[in-house]
Scaffold this active site. Structure first.
Site, PDB file in Angstrom:
ATOM      1  N   HIS A  15       5.255   6.380  -0.925  1.00 20.76           N
ATOM      2  CA  HIS A  15       6.119   5.273  -1.345  1.00 20.76           C
ATOM      3  C   HIS A  15       5.391   3.951  -1.117  1.00 20.76           C
ATOM      4  O   HIS A  15       4.378   3.906  -0.424  1.00 20.76           O
ATOM      5  CB  HIS A  15       7.423   5.289  -0.552  1.00 20.76           C
TER       6      HIS A  15
ATOM      7  N   HIS B 277       0.824  -1.200   0.000  1.00 21.11           N
ATOM      8  CA  HIS B 277       0.000   0.000   0.000  1.00 21.11           C
ATOM      9  C   HIS B 277       0.863   1.257   0.000  1.00 21.11           C
ATOM     10  O   HIS B 277       2.049   1.199   0.304  1.00 21.11           O
ATOM     11  CB  HIS B 277      -0.907   0.027   1.239  1.00 21.11           C
TER      12      HIS B 277
END
Length: 174
Positions: free
Chosen positions: A115, A34
């Site tokens: 990220h 995620h």
């Protein structure tokens, strides 16, 4: 209860991220790959309904967008984390700023750098070995971001979706 807000990339990106996370991320079994939009925070039931209204408004103000992952990077020496970096973080930063307002505004421990983590809690030696080999790899992955999710943490430490928020398909791209 502990909550968080994240984007889950498409399956092809998750599969590649998981090929690394299986080996290098002790949280592999607790949450799928995620991009965190809001780090874990505490919220009680009274605040939850206001937060849902706020998140729904944010989703309606935001257009879907594409995210590309092109290289591996690290947060070392701050944290021993290895991640797939996002070529254009601006749409994630904008979404993060909208989410982190009003009833969901909290002080953050780190600057927001969107990220996709593929390794964490690594020793210094392991981090340097893994990062040393992965930074030579080129990645050309993309995913469409058309929703985000309010997650909550279960007693066993795993995370599950409480509610999903669909981005405004009719909104003109910013």
């Amino acid at each position: 209860m502990k909550y968080g807000i994240a984007v889950f990339p498409e399956k092809k990106v998750q599969d590649i991220a998981n090929s690394y996370r299986k080996r290098y991320d002790p949280h592999y079994s607790l949450i799928p790959p995620h991009i965190t939009l809001k780090q874990a925070f505490e919220m009680d039931d009274d605040q939850l309904s206001r937060a849902i209204v706020h998140l729904d408004q944010v989703a309606q103000q935001t257009s879907p967008f594409e995210a590309r992952f092109t290289k591996v990077s690290t947060f070392h020496p701050t944290n021993n984390v290895i991640f797939l970096s996002i070529a254009d973080p601006a749409p994630f930063k904008s979404l993060h700023e909208k989410i982190n307002q009003g009833c969901l505004q909290h002080e953050e421990s780190y600057d927001f750098i969107p990220h996709l983590t593929i390794g964490q809690s690594l020793s210094d030696d392991e981090l340097h070995d893994v990062y040393g080999s992965l930074r030579m790899s080129t990645f050309d992955l993309s995913t469409r971001v058309d929703c985000f999710h309010l997650l909550y943490q279960l007693e066993n430490g795993s995370w599950t979706i409480y509610q999903s928020f669909l981005l405004n398909q009719d909104q003109v791209q910013e």
